[in-house]
Write an enzyme that holds these catalytic residues in place. Sequence first.
Site, PDB file in Angstrom:
ATOM      1  N   THR A  50       0.955  -1.358   0.074  1.00  0.00           N
ATOM      2  CA  THR A  50       0.043   0.146   0.067  1.00  0.00           C
ATOM      3  C   THR A  50       0.788   1.290  -0.054  1.00  0.00           C
ATOM      4  O   THR A  50       2.074   1.206   0.078  1.00  0.00           O
ATOM      5  CB  THR A  50      -0.744   0.075   1.206  1.00  0.00           C
ATOM      6  OG1 THR A  50      -0.094   0.249   2.367  1.00  0.00           O
ATOM      7  CG2 THR A  50      -1.579  -1.382   1.395  1.00  0.00           C
ATOM      8  N   CYS A  51       0.323   2.525  -0.145  1.00  0.00           N
ATOM      9  CA  CYS A  51       1.098   3.875   0.182  1.00  0.00           C
ATOM     10  C   CYS A  51       2.002   3.883   1.339  1.00  0.00           C
ATOM     11  O   CYS A  51       2.967   4.198   1.184  1.00  0.00           O
ATOM     12  CB  CYS A  51       0.194   4.826  -0.065  1.00  0.00           C
ATOM     13  SG  CYS A  51      -0.866   4.914  -1.286  1.00  0.00           S
ATOM     14  N   ASP A 117     -10.372   3.005   6.953  1.00  0.00           N
ATOM     15  CA  ASP A 117     -11.033   1.859   6.633  1.00  0.00           C
ATOM     16  C   ASP A 117     -10.323   1.324   5.426  1.00  0.00           C
ATOM     17  O   ASP A 117     -10.908   0.163   4.974  1.00  0.00           O
ATOM     18  CB  ASP A 117     -12.473   2.408   6.152  1.00  0.00           C
ATOM     19  CG  ASP A 117     -13.391   3.071   7.567  1.00  0.00           C
ATOM     20  OD1 ASP A 117     -13.508   2.218   8.378  1.00  0.00           O
ATOM     21  OD2 ASP A 117     -14.180   4.048   7.168  1.00  0.00           O
ATOM     22  N   ASN A 192      -8.124   7.901 -11.594  1.00  0.00           N
ATOM     23  CA  ASN A 192      -9.677   7.849 -11.432  1.00  0.00           C
ATOM     24  C   ASN A 192      -9.825   6.515 -10.835  1.00  0.00           C
ATOM     25  O   ASN A 192     -11.065   6.077 -10.864  1.00  0.00           O
ATOM     26  CB  ASN A 192     -10.605   8.092 -12.716  1.00  0.00           C
ATOM     27  CG  ASN A 192     -10.043   6.986 -13.836  1.00  0.00           C
ATOM     28  OD1 ASN A 192      -9.151   6.921 -14.241  1.00  0.00           O
ATOM     29  ND2 ASN A 192     -11.391   6.211 -14.328  1.00  0.00           N
ATOM     30  N   MET A 195      -8.334   5.670  -4.979  1.00  0.00           N
ATOM     31  CA  MET A 195      -7.844   6.721  -4.443  1.00  0.00           C
ATOM     32  C   MET A 195      -8.104   8.197  -5.083  1.00  0.00           C
ATOM     33  O   MET A 195      -8.606   9.189  -4.363  1.00  0.00           O
ATOM     34  CB  MET A 195      -6.266   6.808  -4.201  1.00  0.00           C
ATOM     35  CG  MET A 195      -5.823   7.918  -3.615  1.00  0.00           C
ATOM     36  SD  MET A 195      -6.340   8.252  -1.951  1.00  0.00           S
ATOM     37  CE  MET A 195      -5.567   7.045  -1.115  1.00  0.00           C
TER      38      MET A 195
END
Length: 415
Positions: A50-51, A117, A192, A195
Amino acid sequence: MINIQMIGIDHSRASVEERELFSFTKTKQKELMEAVVRQQSVDGCVLLSTCNRMELYVSLDAKAEPDLYRIICHCKQISGEEEKRLRELFTVRTEEDAVRHLFLLTAGLKSKIIGEDQILTQVGDALEFARSGEFADTVLKTLFRMAVTAGKKIKTQVAIPKGNTSAIDAALTQLARQGYQFAGENCLVIGNGEMGRLTARAFQERGANVTVTVRQYHSGEVRIPEGCARIHYGERYHKIPECRYVVSATASPNVTLERVELEKWQLEHPITFVDVAVPRDIDTSIRELSWAEVYDIDDFQGGIGLSERQQEQLQAANLLAEEELAAFVSWYECRDMVPQIQKFGALAAQDVSWRMGRTFQQMKLDASQCRQLADAVEQTSQKVFQKMLFGLRDHADTDVMRECLAALEKVWKEE
């Protein structure tokens, strides 16, 4: 002993520059997991990317100690002094500690934004990707399913107060505290995906006029939040001079905004660029332009402490996580009992069917009907008996359960 290990790097110890070195595209994720499962000591793996973090979970043979960090670095083509320097940024968790971490992580309790979440979905997606590539074994499939269940349970039963639910919410909240305003301002969102949509909605909720870039402008298949304008990705540079805010929120490994394109403009109003992607999408040298200011994900969410109420709720969440951990440990320690339970279920079902034979004959059914009824009774009996034994396994002490299975073994041998 639970033969599970996790190795990872996250926002708590590594900067965005360091984390993006270990950011994985889907192609690279598959390449890494293929390399990991080729190790003789590895039974399965799941990669969470993930980020804010990259975490690799592996199910191992007993006493196995593979050098997972070396495999990760090889996949990312990191070697030499750089490999040695970055090793200290990684955390290794084993056995129950690894399981506990995953349960708390899935509930949003290890995130920059406590209780957020997105991580719940990301953990579920990581499991699905590993399953689709047949990288996850039964242990990890069960672990991640239970982690998702635990995360949902904690979120349902412990309402942890939180002011923001995503990275972009935290970013805009912090900017607002610094005096930035959004109502009536033009905002361009590059990307799009999930995120990108979160970003567009966040600006909309604050009254901004939002335009979203898409790569399939004429296809009609792209989903963007209602009320947003859209332009083709290739037109993004032409839109920027009209904007007060530009946010890059893609999952692409490529740069979306380059200085060489932006320095053509001589603007009189400032533009704030926000990069919420890892690896970062925006050329960092853009901040050298007199009219541009650039933020990345690590510029936000820092120094936000927990209130007393949040601390209390966090303790309650930890207690629930410990309960779920105990349930997994029980399953793990008893998983070798599954073949025995299935065997006894089949034996019991055959016994019931045999004992019901005379009753079937007295019902004056033809041979075909007797076989159908006998099969139905046998299948039902097997399910009932196995349900009883699995239920006993989940609630009884492990040693007691083994004694029960040993006793049943003797019963069937004596008959």
